[in-house]
Design an enzyme around this catalytic site. Structure first.
Site, PDB file in Angstrom:
ATOM      1  N   LEU A  62       3.957   6.031  -1.052  1.00  0.00           N
ATOM      2  CA  LEU A  62       3.251   6.830  -2.039  1.00  0.00           C
ATOM      3  C   LEU A  62       4.216   7.127  -3.176  1.00  0.00           C
ATOM      4  CD1 LEU A  62       1.456   9.444   0.285  1.00  0.00           C
ATOM      5  CD2 LEU A  62       0.440   7.403  -0.753  1.00  0.00           C
ATOM      6  N   ASP A  63       3.698   7.198  -4.391  1.00  0.00           N
ATOM      7  CA  ASP A  63       4.542   7.549  -5.531  1.00  0.00           C
ATOM      8  C   ASP A  63       5.202   8.902  -5.310  1.00  0.00           C
ATOM      9  OD1 ASP A  63       3.723   5.215  -6.754  1.00  0.00           O
ATOM     10  OD2 ASP A  63       2.193   6.187  -7.983  1.00  0.00           O
TER      11      ASP A  63
END
Length: 297
Positions: free
Chosen positions: A137-138
């Site tokens: 995930l960012d």
């Protein structure tokens, strides 16, 4: 024998399929299935049997993996116990954790710490296990993140992601008022020609990318949306929503006009996860963090 061993008692409703067919249904890679057969590393009720053998209810399969079965058999993340993990789900082979806002999923260089994989490594070493990355995930994205505890489920989970069998649902605040209740964005995503941090619609080496969105509510000039991914390209949600004129609130890369100071408002709200070596499917939700507002002002 060095490696990893898994013993599975087959269920009462076990279909009459061969060992080979069952391994395929579990998404064990073809190359590893071949290794099992050649080295006789698969046992049925305590004895080696050809992979053409038909299985019956309550049979016991024992599988043994060796480090040579994997490209990355070991995990070398530096353990970091400075942050505790919020565990959403855990079994012997994987974790689902609630990712922290502003923390990267994984290190970008040897010896780096302070990422979710470092925190997971510190947690799992106490169990005699290691952390293996399944997806990312960012840094500014929060919510459900899958982490493997053993290397042999990594290719299985990767295949489930590729086949869209693992369902991922996100929540995001976007700029503007979406006039339709639902929509699908089908735009290829590739590399940016001049900035390695960015991705671009129809960029270099573009790959297919599909995002489904549903409007939940509009507050003033922002809309809360629920999103489901068919693919997992870097920055997919951020790029796709920007491409249709509704960039994410707080997105410093693709919405530089946003004046929201609380950072990117994107949350991995849930994953629907088939549990390896079983018929179970778990729906695992991640509670909203305090940084994700229910209403924007």
């Amino acid at each position: 024998m060095v490696g990893w061993t898994k013993q599975i008692e087959l269920p009462t409703d076990q279909p009459a399929v061969s060992i080979k067919e069952q391994l395929t249904m579990w998404h064990v890679p073809r190359r590893i299935r071949g290794n099992f057969r050649i080295a006789r590393r698969i046992y049925l009720n305590g004895e080696y049997q050809p992979t053409s053998t038909i299985l019956k209810p309550h049979d016991v399969l024992l599988l043994h993996w060796l480090p040579t079965d994997f490209i990355t058999p070991d995990s070398h993340y530096v353990p970091d116990d400075s942050q505790s993990l919020q565990i959403l789900y855990e079994n012997d082979e994987l974790l689902v954790v609630n990712k922290i806002k502003g923390v990267k999923t994984h290190p970008n260089s040897p010896g780096e710490d302070g990422t979710m994989m470092n925190f997971a490594q510190a947690y799992l070493i106490k169990q005699g296990k290691r952390a293996y990355m399944v997806h990312r995930l960012d840094g500014q994205t929060t919510g459900a993140l899958i982490i493997a505890k053993v290397p042999y489920v990594v290719p299985m989970l990767n295949q489930l992601l590729h086949d869209k069998t693992i369902k991922r649902t996100y929540l995001a605040w976007v700029d503007g008022h979406l006039t339709q209740p639902t929509g699908t964005i089908n735009l290829p995503i590739g590399e940016h020609p001049t900035n390695s941090r960015l991705r671009q619609i129809n960029g270099i080496n573009a790959k297919p990318a599909v995002t489904h969105w549903t409007k939940i509510k509009t507050v003033y000039q922002q809309t809360l949306v629920r999103l489901q991914l068919e693919t997992g390209r870097t920055h997919q949600i951020r790029l796709h929503m920007a491409a249709i004129g509704h960039p994410l609130v707080g997105d410093d890369l693709y919405n530089q006009q946003s004046n929201y100071e609380g950072g990117l408002l994107l949350h991995s709200a849930s994953v629907q996860l088939p549990i390896p070596f079983s018929n179970d499917i778990k729906s695992i939700g991640a509670p909203l963090p305090s940084s994700f507002p229910v209403n924007l002002k």
